[in-house]
Scaffold this active site. Structure first.
Site, PDB file in Angstrom:
ATOM      1  N   THR A   1      11.600  -7.710 -11.186  1.00 20.56           N
ATOM      2  CA  THR A   1      10.981  -9.019 -11.377  1.00 20.56           C
ATOM      3  C   THR A   1       9.782  -9.146 -10.454  1.00 20.56           C
ATOM      4  OG1 THR A   1      13.130  -9.928 -11.935  1.00 20.56           O
ATOM      5  CG2 THR A   1      11.416 -11.513 -11.285  1.00 20.56           C
TER       6      THR A   1
ATOM      7  N   ASN B   1      -8.080   4.235   8.376  1.00 13.89           N
ATOM      8  CA  ASN B   1      -7.555   3.083   9.105  1.00 13.89           C
ATOM      9  C   ASN B   1      -7.644   3.219  10.628  1.00 13.89           C
ATOM     10  OD1 ASN B   1      -5.564   5.030   7.987  1.00 13.89           O
ATOM     11  ND2 ASN B   1      -4.209   4.076   9.466  1.00 13.89           N
TER      12      ASN B   1
ATOM     13  N   GLY C   1       0.812  -1.210   0.000  1.00 13.74           N
ATOM     14  CA  GLY C   1       0.000   0.000   0.000  1.00 13.74           C
ATOM     15  C   GLY C   1       0.847   1.264   0.000  1.00 13.74           C
ATOM     16  N   THR C   2       1.931   1.249   0.724  1.00 15.30           N
ATOM     17  CA  THR C   2       2.785   2.435   0.810  1.00 15.30           C
ATOM     18  C   THR C   2       3.356   2.792  -0.556  1.00 15.30           C
ATOM     19  OG1 THR C   2       3.328   1.941   3.108  1.00 15.30           O
ATOM     20  CG2 THR C   2       4.870   3.369   1.906  1.00 15.30           C
TER      21      THR C   2
ATOM     22  N   GLN D   1      -7.871  -0.189   3.359  1.00 14.75           N
ATOM     23  CA  GLN D   1      -8.735  -0.731   4.414  1.00 14.75           C
ATOM     24  C   GLN D   1     -10.042  -1.311   3.870  1.00 14.75           C
ATOM     25  OE1 GLN D   1      -8.285  -1.231   7.727  1.00 14.75           O
ATOM     26  NE2 GLN D   1      -6.189  -0.489   7.619  1.00 14.75           N
TER      27      GLN D   1
ATOM     28  N   SER E   1      -3.555  -3.430  -0.669  1.00 15.00           N
ATOM     29  CA  SER E   1      -2.436  -4.195  -0.126  1.00 15.00           C
ATOM     30  C   SER E   1      -2.925  -5.546   0.370  1.00 15.00           C
ATOM     31  CB  SER E   1      -1.802  -3.400   1.025  1.00 15.00           C
ATOM     32  OG  SER E   1      -0.761  -4.143   1.606  1.00 15.00           O
ATOM     33  N   ALA E   2      -2.238  -6.627  -0.027  1.00 12.67           N
ATOM     34  CA  ALA E   2      -2.739  -7.983   0.241  1.00 12.67           C
ATOM     35  C   ALA E   2      -2.803  -8.326   1.728  1.00 12.67           C
ATOM     36  CB  ALA E   2      -1.861  -9.008  -0.484  1.00 12.67           C
ATOM     37  N   HIS E   3      -1.866  -7.794   2.518  1.00  9.09           N
ATOM     38  CA  HIS E   3      -1.811  -8.266   3.912  1.00  9.09           C
ATOM     39  C   HIS E   3      -2.951  -7.730   4.776  1.00  9.09           C
ATOM     40  CE1 HIS E   3       0.001  -4.876   6.348  1.00  9.09           C
ATOM     41  NE2 HIS E   3       0.423  -4.469   5.160  1.00  9.09           N
TER      42      HIS E   3
ATOM     43  N   CYS F   1       1.617   2.595  12.583  1.00  7.18           N
ATOM     44  CA  CYS F   1       2.749   3.444  12.232  1.00  7.18           C
ATOM     45  C   CYS F   1       3.002   4.495  13.292  1.00  7.18           C
ATOM     46  CB  CYS F   1       2.483   4.151  10.910  1.00  7.18           C
ATOM     47  SG  CYS F   1       1.617   3.119   9.755  1.00  7.18           S
TER      48      CYS F   1
HETATM   49  C1  LIG Z   1      -1.829  -0.437   6.005  1.00  6.06           C
HETATM   50  C2  LIG Z   1      -2.167   0.771   5.227  1.00  6.06           C
HETATM   51  C3  LIG Z   1      -1.287   1.305   4.268  1.00  6.06           C
HETATM   52  C4  LIG Z   1       0.091   0.757   4.051  1.00  6.06           C
HETATM   53  O1  LIG Z   1       0.081  -0.490   3.391  1.00  6.06           O
HETATM   54  P1  LIG Z   1       1.398  -1.395   3.427  1.00  6.06           P
HETATM   55  O2  LIG Z   1       1.087  -2.523   2.501  1.00  6.06           O
HETATM   56  O3  LIG Z   1       1.565  -1.843   4.851  1.00  6.06           O
HETATM   57  O4  LIG Z   1       2.525  -0.549   2.952  1.00  6.06           O
HETATM   58  C5  LIG Z   1      -1.706   2.411   3.546  1.00  6.06           C
HETATM   59  N1  LIG Z   1      -2.911   2.962   3.740  1.00  6.06           N
HETATM   60  C6  LIG Z   1      -3.782   2.480   4.640  1.00  6.06           C
HETATM   61  C7  LIG Z   1      -5.113   3.117   4.788  1.00  6.06           C
HETATM   62  C8  LIG Z   1      -3.444   1.376   5.423  1.00  6.06           C
HETATM   63  O5  LIG Z   1      -4.308   0.921   6.323  1.00  6.06           O
END
Ligand SMILES: *Cc1c(COP(=O)(O)O)cnc(C)c1O
Length: 396
Positions: A237, A151, A71-72, A179, A199-201, A325
């Site tokens: 890659t 978030n 996501g970052t 989110q 972001s997948a996690h 963070c």
């Molecule tokens: C977690 C989060 C991110 C960052 O994503 P990462 O994959 O951890 O870099 C960015 N924006 C929001 C709103 C998030 O909750």
């Protein structure tokens, strides 16, 4: 007691079915997707199948999906990439005061390069007013970036309206949907989104893999230079196991989304109701109804959030003070300050974010533990003594 994890907004465990889908792509199908031989082509086929699956999920075309490291990176790419590609057209960006640091810090970085950024305020529930967005637009505006849901406090922004305003004015619209992707329905055409970060996690996929949706025809300067992977938009890659896992996570999310939204909303409201019955001097932060189904953010008068988190952790309950963070710094959260909380209340804030494994019993465990913890900490708090003393004097 089994530990209870209520910090899904920070990250989620990788679903076992996702892990299994990924496993062959480490030691068996390990080719480089850019290679012409069979090993490479097999890996490429997996990446392209994943891209198609994820695109369908957003109502997008496969060629509009670029895989990133998370996501970052997607937020950085959307904002810096637009600014650099469009600097001849204008130098103004509109965002909100409660964006994720990945957006805010990208904007601050660009300010040092001469770009001008408007950080729109939010109301007491954390909502951005679409009229404020419209009012901030100038002939220099090249990008509007407003997150889908926050978030920390869970407020869901009126991004359909904001997207419409952006489209009418011909300005690019980015939304950080980290989110909400996999948790709420998203269609990039219905919402008039040009750029979207995920972001997948955050949806039971692996860490270190994300995506930026880039509407066809949207100009972006790449952050990464090198090979011509991802249609020349992001060199390096591809993270093949990560991409396969991301698509599996999205597929699983899509299959249970509506059921899970209803289930989490009911658990969320049970926890909120129960806490208000058991505790005085608390406040729910964020919008009461326009909020993520899994988010509860509370301010507790007269005590520090950190003390609550640590006490709950010792009792086997994991929650957070806001965003992962900021939780290591003692600065009050920028989101809580933006919704107008006084400093003292913004220090006593805690966030519970529920997930797939959360059950009613877990909610009940929190309903039992939190009042004990708050009672104990308040008994030791000079702030709480003073407040009670004052109230007793006033009522005399
Ligand atoms: C977690 C989060 C991110 C960052 O994503 P990462 O994959 O951890 O870099 C960015 N924006 C929001 C709103 C998030 O909750």
């Amino acid at each position: 007691m089994n530990p209870i994890y209520m910090d899904h907004a920070a990250t989620t465990p990788t679903d076992q079915r996702v892990v299994e889908a990924m496993l062959p792509y480490f030691g068996e199908i390990y080719g480089n997707p850019s290679s012409l031989h069979g090993f490479g082509q097999e890996a490429r086929a997996a990446v392209e199948a994943a891209r198609a699956e994820i695109a369908r999920f957003l109502g997008a075309k496969p060629t509009e999906i670029v895989f990133t490291s998370g996501g970052t990176e997607s937020d950085n790419f959307a904002i810096k990439g637009t600014a650099w590609a469009k600097r001849k057209r204008g130098n103004h960006i509109i965002t909100s005061a409660i964006e994720h640091h990945a957006v805010l810090e990208s904007c601050r970085f660009l300010e040092k390069e001469g770009f001008r950024v408007t950080y729109l305020p939010v109301d007491g529930d954390g909502l951005v007013a679409p009229a404020d967005v419209a009012g901030a637009i100038t002939d220099q505006t090249i990008l509007i970036s407003i997150m889908h849901a926050n978030n920390e406090i869970g407020t869901i922004q009126p991004i359909a309206e904001i997207g419409r305003i952006a489209k009418e004015k011909g300005i690019g619209f980015h939304t950080d949907a980290v989110q909400t992707f996999g948790h709420l329905p998203i269609n990039v055409d219905e919402l008039n989104i040009d750029l979207l970060s995920a972001s997948a996690h955050k949806l039971y996929g692996p860490k270190g893999i994300g995506l930026l949706y880039i509407r066809k025809g949207t100009k972006l300067t790449p952050l990464m230079h090198g090979g011509d992977q991802e249609n020349g938009r992001r060199a390096s890659t591809q993270n093949v196991p990560g991409i396969v896992g991301f698509a599996k996570a999205a597929e699983l999310a899509a299959a249970s989304m509506h059921e899970e939204m209803a289930r989490l909303t009911s658990l969320r409201d049970r926890l909120i109701r129960g806490l208000f019955e058991r505790l005085d001097g608390i406040r729910l932060n964020g919008h009461p109804t326009r909020r993520l189904p899994n988010n509860i953010n509370l301010s507790v008068e007269s005590i520090e959030g950190e003390g609550i988190i640590l006490s709950l952790d010792m009792m086997g309950i994991a929650c957070s003070t806001g965003s992962a963070c900021t939780s290591s710094s003692l600065e009050p959260s920028h989101c809580l300050l933006a919704i107008g909380l006084p400093h003292e209340l913004s220090h006593g804030s805690i966030r519970f974010s529920l997930g797939k494994q959360t059950r009613e019993g877990d909610i009940d465990a929190v309903l039992e533990a939190l009042p004990q913890v708050v009672g104990r900490l308040r008994a030791m708090s000079p702030l709480y003594d003073q407040k009670n003393l004052k109230e007793r004097e006033e009522s005399r």
